[in-house]
Design an enzyme around this catalytic site. Structure first.
Site, PDB file in Angstrom:
ATOM      1  N   GLU A  46       1.031  -1.420  -0.140  1.00  0.00           N
ATOM      2  CA  GLU A  46      -0.007  -0.171  -0.113  1.00  0.00           C
ATOM      3  C   GLU A  46       0.947   1.251  -0.098  1.00  0.00           C
ATOM      4  O   GLU A  46       1.715   1.188   0.877  1.00  0.00           O
ATOM      5  CB  GLU A  46      -0.956   0.097   1.221  1.00  0.00           C
ATOM      6  CG  GLU A  46      -1.885   1.150   1.385  1.00  0.00           C
ATOM      7  CD  GLU A  46      -2.274   1.430   2.544  1.00  0.00           C
ATOM      8  OE1 GLU A  46      -2.517   2.508   3.238  1.00  0.00           O
ATOM      9  OE2 GLU A  46      -2.858   0.495   3.170  1.00  0.00           O
ATOM     10  N   CYS A 100      -1.327   8.987   4.042  1.00  0.00           N
ATOM     11  CA  CYS A 100      -1.182   8.568   2.269  1.00  0.00           C
ATOM     12  C   CYS A 100      -2.509   8.928   1.833  1.00  0.00           C
ATOM     13  O   CYS A 100      -2.551   9.128   0.513  1.00  0.00           O
ATOM     14  CB  CYS A 100      -0.799   7.068   2.345  1.00  0.00           C
ATOM     15  SG  CYS A 100      -2.130   6.195   3.139  1.00  0.00           S
TER      16      CYS A 100
END
Length: 1011
Positions: A782, A816
Site C-alpha cells: 500500500e 497517504c
C-alpha cells in the site's frame, strides 16, 4: 454560582426512560381534560379552510419516505446556490428523474403544494414509456425553452422558502410580521446562516445580529417583556472554532461578544435566546451562558435565555443547572423548550465516535415523554424561569395547558414561521386564558435558507411526526392523542433497529472512543495519558542471536527530547532473525485458529484499557494530536477484532466444495511461513498492528519491522500481543533502518511481505523478491497517492471547507490518503477557496499534548526540509493563496510546518471528463473525493476512475475497518484492501483435498438413498 455543568453524556436508554416513567407517575393533571382539548384542537385543524397550512400540506403530499420527497429535499437544498445555468439544468434533470411528480397536484387553494408539484412535475407529465429524464428535459426544452424550465423550478424552491422564511432582510421580516402581531403573536427572529468557518464569517454574523437587534428594538413598541420581540443567537456562528477542544479560546473570544449583544438587547428590553446546538457542544454552550450571567449587570432585564432540547437525556439536568444559575444571579431567565433538530446527526456521531450509548433518545415516544417531563419541570420553576414551549403537537399543547392548572400565566407557546398556523389560531380563538404564542421567524437570503430548510423538512417530515399526520383524515384522532407513556409501555426503551454504537459491526465489537464534549470522560482519558512515565524506553529484537548496531536515539518531533532508544538490527542480524523465524513455522501453524482469534481479541481489550499509555507515546514519538491519537488507537483495536473474526472464518474449518457423488472436496487455508511486515511512521500503531494482526491471524511467524522513526510504540504493541498469548517465537520485533529491511525481504525463507510506504520502496522490495531463487513470495503493498477532490457548484461551501481542511491538513498532511489536489468549479471557486483558506487560518499548530492543537509537527528534519523546499519552488513558479502562521512559542527543536494552499497557474479545464483524465494520468489510484448533489456526476466519476476509495460529500481520510476497506491500485498499491474480506487470505496458501469416498468398494450413501 453553580459548578460547571456536567451530567452523564449518554446514559443507558432503559434507565433513562425508567426515570421519565418515575417522574411522570407523579403528575396530577386531568388526563380526560387533555383528551377533550387535544381532540378539539385536531378537529379544528382538520376543519381549517384552505388546508391546515402550506408546509403541513406539503409534507403530507411529499413525505420523506417517498422518492419525490427525498429528491425534493436535495433539490431544495442545492438549487438556489448554483450560479450557472448548466449545473442548474443537470441538477434539475437528476432530481426530476427520481420522482413521480405528475401525481402530486394538491388542491388549487394550497398554493405551496400546487406550485411545487407543477414546477417539478411539468416535465414528468409528458413522460412516455421508455423515455428517460434526459429525453423529457430535451422535449420540454423544445416546447417551452430551457430558461422556462429552470425558472419554474427555481421559483418553486423560492416559493417553498418563503413559507419557511419571514423575510430576506430584517426590515422585510419586521414589515411582514405586523399582520401576525395585530393578532397578538410575538416574534423571535433568527438570522439564518451556517456556523462560522472563518473569522470573517464570525464578524459578519456578529454584525448581522447586532444590526438586527437595533432594527427590532426600534420597532418593538412599548409593551413590557415578555410581550416583546426577541432574537435567537447561534454561538457557532460567532466563533470559527466553537468546539470543546478549543474551550479556553472560545470563552476568551466569545463571552465578550455575547455580552455586547446582550447589552444591545437589554437597551431595547428584548428577549435574547442562545440557540441549542449539537450534544457535543452542550457543556461549552452552558459554560458561555454561565460566564455571561456571572458578570452581566441585568438591572431588572429578564430577557436573557437559552434553548433546551428535550431529545437529550440530560434535559432535566440542564433545567436544574439553569435554575440554579438564575437563583445565584438573582435574575429571571427565558427558556425555550424544543424537541431538537439534529437527531439523525447525534445518532450517527455517537456511532462514529464509538460511545457507550446515545446522548439522545432513540425512540420518538421517549423524546415526546421527555418533553412533557421537562415542561412540567419548567412550569414548576416559573418563579425564576419563563418557559417558552416550542411545539406543533396538539396533544403536547393540551397536556401543558392542563399541567399549568388554574394559573396559565408565566409561560408561552412557540411555533415555527410557516407551521402550526391552524393549531395556534384555534388556541387564539378558543382560549379564554389567551396563552400567548411567539413565532420563531427565520430571516435571510435564499442562499442561507438552504440548510435551514432541509433541517426543518427532516425534523418535521418523518412519517411518524404529528405534523405529517394531523392533516390526514385516514389517521384516527385516537392514534394522534395516544400518550407517549402508553406507546413506550408496549416496546423497548431503545429503538430495536438502532443498536448501541458498540454493536454497529456485530458480532464484532466496535472500538471505544472519547467524547470531547463530555468533560468527565475527557478528563479521565487525559489523566490516564499523563500518568504514563516519560522515562526513555527501548525497542529491541527478542531474538538474542540477531546482531544489533549501537542504540539509536529516538527523539520527539515536538521538542527534540529523547523518547527512547532503538537497537537497530544489522543486515546480518536481520538475516539471522529470518533463519530463526523459519524454525518455528510449523509450530505457529499448529496453533488453532480459535486460539489465534482469542489472543487477538485479548490484545484489543488490553489496548483499550491501556490507551492512555499509547496516547502518551504516540504524542511524544510521532507527534500525534489527541484527536489523531484516539483515532489511531481505535483503528488498531478494530484491526485486531476484525482479523480475529477473519481467522475464525477462514481457518477454523475447511470449506466443502461441490463435485460428483462419491467424492469429497475440501478447501483449506494454511499459513505461508515467515511473514515480513514493514510499516510506516505516519500510522506507527494502526498500520503496524493491522499488518501484524492479519499475518498472525493466518498462522504465520511474523517479523514486524516498524519505521525507523517510530519503533517505540511498535515495541509496546508487540509486548501487548505477547502478553495476550502469542509466543515469543511466533512474533519478533525487528527495529532497524533500510539496510535491515532489505536483508529481511531478500532472505530465501521470506514467504510473504506486507509493506506500507513510498512507491519507490515498494519497487525496491518487488525487485528484491523477484531476484531470489526461492519460492515466489507475494507482496502486499500500500503506497501513496496524489489524491484529488472534485467540487461542483451544487456542493455546500461550509461542508466543502470542513472536509478539505480536514482531508488536507489533519495529521499535518502526512496521511497517504491526504488531499493533494482540489478541483473546484470556476463559478464558485473564489468563494470556496476564500472560505477554505479562512478555515485553515484558524488551525492551531502546536504541541500535540494540548487538546486545542489541530496540527502537530511533521515527523523529522528530512520531511520538514522536503516540504520547505517544495513551498520555495511553488513560490517561484505558482501562486501561494494561503500561508499558515507558526506561533512564536513553539519549541525550537520541533519540526513545525504550517498549512499552505497553492493555486496552480495551469489548472486543468474543469470539464468532468478532463478532470478524470488528469487524475488518471498521475498513475496513482488511492483516494478520491466528490462533492456534488448530482447523482449522475458521482456515478460518472466512480465508473470512470479505478481509485481504491471514493468518498462522496465527506472528507477523504479516516477509512473504517470492515466498513471502508482501504487500499489503492496502480502506483498506489497491489491490494487486497486492508480491513477488507480478502486481506487475511493473501497471507495464506490454499490447499484442496479430494477424497474418493467410494474407494472401499462402492458409494454406500448413494445406494442407500430413498427412492
Amino acid at each position: 454560582m453553580p459548578e460547571p455543568f456536567s451530567a452523564p453524556f449518554a446514559p443507558d436508554d432503559t434507565a433513562a426512560v425508567a426515570a421519565l416513567f418515575e417522574t411522570s407517575a407523579r403528575w396530577a393533571h386531568d388526563e380526560e381534560a387533555v383528551d377533550r382539548r387535544a381532540r378539539h384542537l385536531i378537529e379544528e385543524i382538520r376543519g381549517a379552510a384552505g388546508g391546515i397550512g402550506g408546509v403541513e400540506d406539503f409534507l403530507r403530499e411529499f413525505g420523506l419516505s417517498s422518492r419525490e420527497g427525498l429528491a425534493l429535499m436535495i433539490l431544495a437544498e442545492a438549487l438556489l446556490r448554483v450560479p450557472d445555468a448548466k449545473t442548474q439544468d443537470r441538477l434539475i434533470e437528476d432530481k426530476i428523474g427520481a420522482g413521480d411528480w405528475a401525481h402530486h397536484d394538491g388542491d388549487e387553494d394550497r398554493m405551496l403544494t400546487a406550485a411545487s408539484a407543477w414546477a417539478l412535475g411539468v416535465s414528468a407529465r409528458i413522460i412516455r414509456p421508455g423515455e428517460t429524464p434526459q429525453g423529457v428535459i430535451s422535449s420540454l426544452v423544445k416546447r417551452v425553452g430551457g430558461p422556462a424550465v429552470r425558472t419554474a423550478t427555481r421559483q418553486a424552491m423560492r416559493f417553498l422558502g418563503r413559507h419557511f422564511v419571514l423575510g430576506e432582510t430584517i426590515a422585510d421580516a419586521l414589515d411582514r410580521a405586523r399582520a401576525f402581531e395585530k393578532k397578538g403573536y410575538r416574534h423571535s427572529y433568527d438570522m439564518l446562516g451556517e456556523g462560522a468557518r472563518t473569522r470573517a464569517d464570525a464578524e459578519r454574523y456578529f454584525r448581522s445580529y447586532a444590526d438586527a437587534i437595533e432594527a427590532i428594538g426600534r420597532k418593538a413598541g412599548n409593551k413590557p417583556l415578555p410581550d416583546r420581540p426577541g432574537i435567537s443567537v447561534k454561538l457557532s456562528a460567532l466563533h470559527p472554532r466553537y468546539q470543546p477542544t478549543h474551550r479556553d479560546t472560545v470563552l476568551k473570544d466569545l463571552v465578550p461578544r455575547v455580552n455586547e449583544l446582550a447589552r444591545r438587547a437589554q437597551s431595547y428590553d428584548l428577549n435574547l435566546t442562545i440557540d441549542a446546538e449539537e450534544a457535543s457542544r452542550l457543556e461549552l454552550s452552558l459554560d458561555v451562558v454561565d460566564a455571561v450571567v456571572k458578570d452581566f449587570d441585568f438591572d431588572g432585564w429578564n430577557g436573557f435565555g437559552l434553548a433546551i432540547q428535550a431529545y437529550q437525556k440530560r434535559t432535566l439536568a440542564v433545567i436544574e443547572h439553569v435554575d440554579a444559575l438564575a437563583r445565584a444571579a438573582g435574575v429571571k431567565m427565558m427558556v425555550r423548550l424544543v424537541k431538537g433538530a439534529y437527531w439523525d446527526t447525534e445518532i450517527k456521531q455517537a456511532q462514529e465516535k464509538g460511545l457507550s450509548g446515545y446522548p439522545v433518545y432513540s425512540r420518538k415516544p421517549a423524546t415526546d415523554l421527555s418533553y412533557l417531563v421537562a415542561a412540567k419541570a419548567l412550569l414548576d420553576r416559573r418563579e425564576r424561569l419563563y418557559p417558552q414551549f416550542a411545539t406543533h403537537n396538539a396533544l403536547t399543547v393540551a397536556t401543558i395547558v392542563e399541567m399549568a392548572g388554574a394559573d396559565v400565566s408565566g409561560f408561552e407557546f412557540q411555533r415555527l414561521h410557516g407551521m402550526g398556523e391552524a393549531l395556534y389560531e384555534t388556541m387564539r380563538r378558543d382560549s379564554a386564558s389567551a396563552i400567548p404564542c411567539r413565532i420563531y421567524a427565520p430571516v435571510g437570503g435564499y442562499r442561507d435558507l438552504l440548510a435551514y430548510l432541509v433541517r426543518r423538512l427532516l425534523e418535521n417530515g418523518a412519517n411518524s411526526s404529528f405534523v405529517a399526520q394531523v392533516g390526514d383524515e385516514d389517521v384516527p384522532i385516537d392514534s394522534l392523542i395516544e400518550r407517549p407513556r402508553d406507546v413506550l409501555k408496549n416496546g423497548p426503551a431503545r429503538h430495536p433497529k438502532i443498536g448501541l454504537p458498540s454493536e454497529i459491526f456485530a458480532p464484532r465489537k466496535n472500538s471505544a472512543g472519547i467524547e470531547f464534549g463530555d468533560r468527565r470522560a475527557l478528563d479521565h482519558f487525559l489523566a490516564a495519558r499523563d500518568r504514563t512515565g516519560r522515562e526513555p524506553i527501548a525497542a529491541t529484537c527478542g531474538f538474542k542471536g540477531a546482531d544489533a548496531k549501537g542504540p539509536v536515539d529516538i527523539r520527539s518531533p515536538v521538542d527534540g527530547v529523547l523518547v527512547g532508544r532503538s537497537h537497530h538490527l544489522s543486515a546480518s542480524g536481520a538475516k539471522a532473525l529470518v533463519t530463526e523465524a523459519a524454525r518455528h513455522v510449523r509450530a505457529a501453524e499448529a496453533v488453532p485458529a480459535a486460539s489465534r482469534a482469542t489472543w487477538l481479541r485479548k490484545t484489543a481489550d488490553l489496548m483499550e484499557r491501556r490507551q492512555g499509555a499509547f496516547m502518551g507515546l504516540l504524542a511524544r514519538e510521532a507527534g500525534k494530536t489527541v484527536d489523531d491519537g484516539i483515532a489511531e488507537i481505535r483503528e488498531a483495536v478494530d484491526f485486531l477484532r476484525f482479523y480475529a473474526a477473519e481467522a475464525e472464518r477462514l481457518f477454523a474449518e475447511p470449506t466443502l466444495l461441490p463435485g460428483p457423488t462419491g467424492e469429497e472436496n475440501r478447501l483449506r487455508y494454511r499459513s505461508r511461513g515467515v511473514a515480513i511486515c514493514i510499516s510506516p511512521w505516519n500510522f506507527p500503531l494502526a498500520i503496524f498492528t493491522g499488518q501484524v494482526a492479519a499475518a498472525l491471524a493466518a498462522g504465520n511467524v511474523v517479523i514486524a519491522k516498524p519505521a525507523e522513526q517510530t519503533p517505540l510504540v511498535a515495541s509496546l504493541a508487540v509486548d501487548l500481543l505477547h502478553e495476550a498469548g502469542f509466543p515469543a517465537h511466533g512474533l519478533f520485533l525487528a527495529p532497524g533502518d533500510g539496510e535491515a529491511g532489505a536483508a529481511l525481504v531478500s532472505h530465501d525463507a521470506t514467504a510473504v511481505v506486507a509493506f506500507t510506504g513510498s512507491t519507490e520502496t515498494a519497487f525496491a522490495i518487488n525487485r528484491a523478491l523477484a531476484a531470489r531463487n526461492a519460492p515466489i513470495a507475494p507482496l502486499i503493498a500500500e503506497t501513496g497517492g496524489i489524491n484529488g477532490l472534485v467540487v461542483d457548484a451544487t456542493a455546500l461551501p461550509e461542508q466543502v471547507a470542513d472536509d478539505v481542511v480536514m482531508s488536507a491538513f489533519r495529521s499535518a498532511g502526512q496521511r497517504c490518503s491526504a488531499l493533494r489536489v482540489l478541483y473546484v468549479q470556476e463559478d464558485v471557486a473564489d468563494r470556496m477557496i476564500e472560505m477554505i483558506a479562512g478555515a485553515a487560518a484558524e488551525l492551531v499548530v502546536g504541541d500535540p499534548h494540548d487538546l486545542s492543537t489541530d496540527v502537530g509537527p511533521v515527523i523529522d528534519a528530512e520531511q520538514h526540509a522536503m516540504l520547505t523546499s517544495h513551498i520555495e519552488r511553488m513560490e517561484q513558479s505558482q501562486t501561494v493563496r494561503f500561508r499558515g502562521r507558526l506561533g512564536d512559542d513553539l519549541p525550537s527543536k520541533g519540526h513545525w510546518f504550517a498549512p499552505h494552499i497553492v493555486e496552480l497557474d495551469k489548472p486543468e479545464a474543469l470539464e468532468l471528463d478532463e478532470v478524470c483524465d488528469s487524475i488518471e494520468r498521475t498513475g496513482f489510484g488511492l483516494t478520491l473525493g466528490v462533492h456534488s448533489r448530482i447523482d449522475e456526476t458521482v456515478k460518472t466519476v466512480a465508473e470512470r476512475l479505478t481509485v481504491g476509495n471514493i468518498y462522496v460529500n465527506r472528507n477523504i481520510i479516516g477509512a473504517i475497518v470492515g466498513s471502508q476497506p482501504f487500499g489503492g491500485s496502480g502506483l498506489s498499491g497491489t491490494g487486497p484492501k486492508a480491513g477488507g474480506p480478502n486481506y487475511v487470505a493473501r497471507f495464506a496458501r490454499e490447499q484442496v483435498t479430494s477424497v474418493n469416498t467410494a474407494a472401499a468398494g462402492g458409494n454406500a450413501s448413494l445406494i442407500a438413498m430413498e427412492s
